[in-house]
Design an enzyme around this catalytic site. Structure first.
Site, short mmCIF file in Angstrom:
data_model
loop_
_atom_site.label_atom_id
_atom_site.label_comp_id
_atom_site.label_asym_id
_atom_site.label_seq_id
_atom_site.Cartn_x
_atom_site.Cartn_y
_atom_site.Cartn_z
N ARG A 58 0.85 -1.20 0.00
CA ARG A 58 0.00 0.00 0.00
C ARG A 58 0.88 1.24 0.00
NH1 ARG A 58 -1.44 1.66 4.74
NH2 ARG A 58 -2.19 -0.37 5.49
N ASP A 182 -8.52 20.08 -12.90
CA ASP A 182 -8.83 18.74 -13.40
C ASP A 182 -8.55 18.79 -14.90
OD1 ASP A 182 -9.96 16.47 -14.47
OD2 ASP A 182 -11.62 16.41 -13.04
N LYS A 207 -9.18 8.05 -18.72
CA LYS A 207 -9.47 8.69 -20.00
C LYS A 207 -8.21 8.70 -20.89
CE LYS A 207 -13.52 9.15 -18.17
NZ LYS A 207 -13.46 9.42 -16.78
C1 LIG Z 1 -13.36 15.51 -15.86
C2 LIG Z 1 -13.48 14.28 -15.01
N1 LIG Z 1 -12.91 14.27 -13.80
C3 LIG Z 1 -12.99 13.18 -13.00
C4 LIG Z 1 -13.68 12.05 -13.39
C5 LIG Z 1 -13.78 10.88 -12.46
O1 LIG Z 1 -12.93 9.87 -12.89
P1 LIG Z 1 -13.16 8.30 -12.57
O2 LIG Z 1 -14.37 7.89 -13.34
O3 LIG Z 1 -11.90 7.67 -13.03
O4 LIG Z 1 -13.38 8.19 -11.10
C6 LIG Z 1 -14.28 12.02 -14.65
C7 LIG Z 1 -15.00 10.83 -15.09
O5 LIG Z 1 -15.69 10.83 -16.09
C8 LIG Z 1 -14.18 13.17 -15.48
O6 LIG Z 1 -14.75 13.21 -16.69
#
Ligand SMILES: Cc1ncc(COP(=O)(O)O)c(C=O)c1O
Length: 391
Positions: A58, A182, A207
């Site tokens: 971990r 993000d 993604k």
């Molecule tokens: C812009 C964005 N941030 C965060 C996330 C969350 O990611 P995860 O689905 O890997 O938890 C997503 C998921 O679609 C997203 O589109």
């Protein structure tokens, strides 16, 4: 004996070279060029109090640590921390907050982020104000003496609104807050927020970074000493780590990030241009089009305009006909994989957003979103043309 050799990056290595090599060295035991999947939970110690820097998985795992170094370099940050999902990564960032703190957030943030902030974190005496971060006057007005984070997504999903990263970083810092970006939608090939002053960058590695629609994960990249120290502590304390196989998949993904993003960008732009010429399409949302209200900002802070685009067909019925008629475009949520995906934000990704809020954000019932993959553009255009003929 195997000769031990090391691939070294110079300080001025370029982006695609960093993607391929940063954070990884040929395996010291065998010379394997690919970092192995260290599928182990513990490490045998040489003698009491003497080990090789690895005690429990971990806390330390060589595959995960290679990915963390790789992604930190790709985002021009100092250290990375990999988590079990994009949401776990954002949850870890939230642990920087204490009761009484306030956060200003892009109003069109990912629905899962809104759910975490609104339904979970408000239980811990944290407050959130949602504003259109394209308008920095609105951001300025929302800042309070308790604001600790300015949390932005740029471009936003699915209306592709942009936030001026350099100005947002300066604004946050003037108020003693951190800028968190993000960067999932743009990918670091197209935009590196730390170069504009962001303090923390996060991704759903699910993604573009992984890019092959076969792993769920998240990353936080930090630059400040105090954040690095805290995130390392929290990653171990909460334990929402990315497993070794998923770490290996994302490491494999970043090797082709440049190639994939070039094709995603080319296909995204070509589809946006194609859709702009279609009489049945009322509006196209893509930062690479001169008609985008922030096209100049996109050119200034993005190297490419990405594979994400949206368009409005004017009604739910028209959108339904198109979505039921496409063959190559796969009707699915998510984005950033090599396969082209198509979705209906109002009933899929944004279904949990109340209708009046959706309307305020510009998410109409006729809106369709595309995550352009890396297929031959002619095949994608032909598929959309035959589907549009059925609208
Ligand atoms: C812009 C964005 N941030 C965060 C996330 C969350 O990611 P995860 O689905 O890997 O938890 C997503 C998921 O679609 C997203 O589109």
């Amino acid at each position: 004996m195997y000769r031990c050799w090391i691939v070294k990056l110079t300080d001025c290595a370029r982006f695609s070279t960093i993607c391929l090599h940063a954070g990884q060295e040929p395996d010291p035991t065998t010379g394997a060029i690919i970092t192995p999947i260290y599928q182990t939970s513990t490490y045998v110690q040489d003698e009491l109090g003497k080990h090789k820097g690895f005690e429990y998985a971990r806390t330390q795992n060589p595959t995960r640590m290679a990915l963390e170094r790789n992604l930190a370099a790709i985002e021009a940050g100092r250290e990375g921390f990999a988590f079990a999902s994009g949401m776990a990564a954002i949850g870890a960032i939230a642990t920087l907050l204490k009761a009484g703190d306030h956060v200003v957030v892009s109003d069109n943030t990912y629905g899962g982020t809104f759910r975490l902030f609104d339904k979970v974190l408000t239980r811990y005496q944290l407050t959130f104000t949602y504003v259109n971060t394209s308008h920095l006057d609105a951001v300025e007005a929302a800042m309070t003496p308790s604001t600790r984070l300015l949390f932005v997504e740029t471009p936003t999903n699915p209306v592709m609104g942009l936030t001026d990263l350099r100005a947002a970083a300066a604004l946050a810092h003037r108020h003693g807050a951190r800028l968190v970006v993000d960067n999932t939608f743009a990918s670091p090939y197209n935009q590196r927020p730390i170069e504009f002053g962001a303090d923390l960058v996060t991704h759903s590695t699910t993604k573009y970074l992984n890019g092959h629609s076969d792993s769920v994960g998240g990353i936080v990249i930090a630059v400040r000493d105090d954040d690095i120290e805290w995130l390392r502590f929290v990653q171990n304390a909460e334990g929402a780590i990315l497993g070794p196989f998923d770490s290996w998949l994302v490491l494999r993904g970043t090797k082709t990030l440049t190639l994939r993003m070039q094709q995603h960008n080319a296909n995204g732009l070509a589809l946006a241009q194609f859709l702009s010429r279609q009489p049945k399409v009322e509006r196209v949302f893509y930062p690479g089009l001169p008609s985008h209200p922030q096209h100049e900002l996109a050119k200034a802070q993005m190297r490419g305009f990405g594979g994400m685009l949206a368009f409005d067909l004017g009604s739910l019925e028209a959108a339904r006909r198109l979505l039921n008629a496409v063959r190559l475009h796969a009707l699915a949520e998510s984005l950033g994989g090599v396969e082209t995906l198509i979705s209906h934000p109002a009933t899929m990704t944004h279904a949990s957003v109340p209708a009046d809020r959706r309307a305020a954000l510009g998410i109409t019932d006729g809106m369709v979103r595309i995550s352009a993959g890396v297929e031959d553009i002619d095949d994608l255009r032909e598929d959309l043309a035959q589907a549009l003929a059925q609208v």
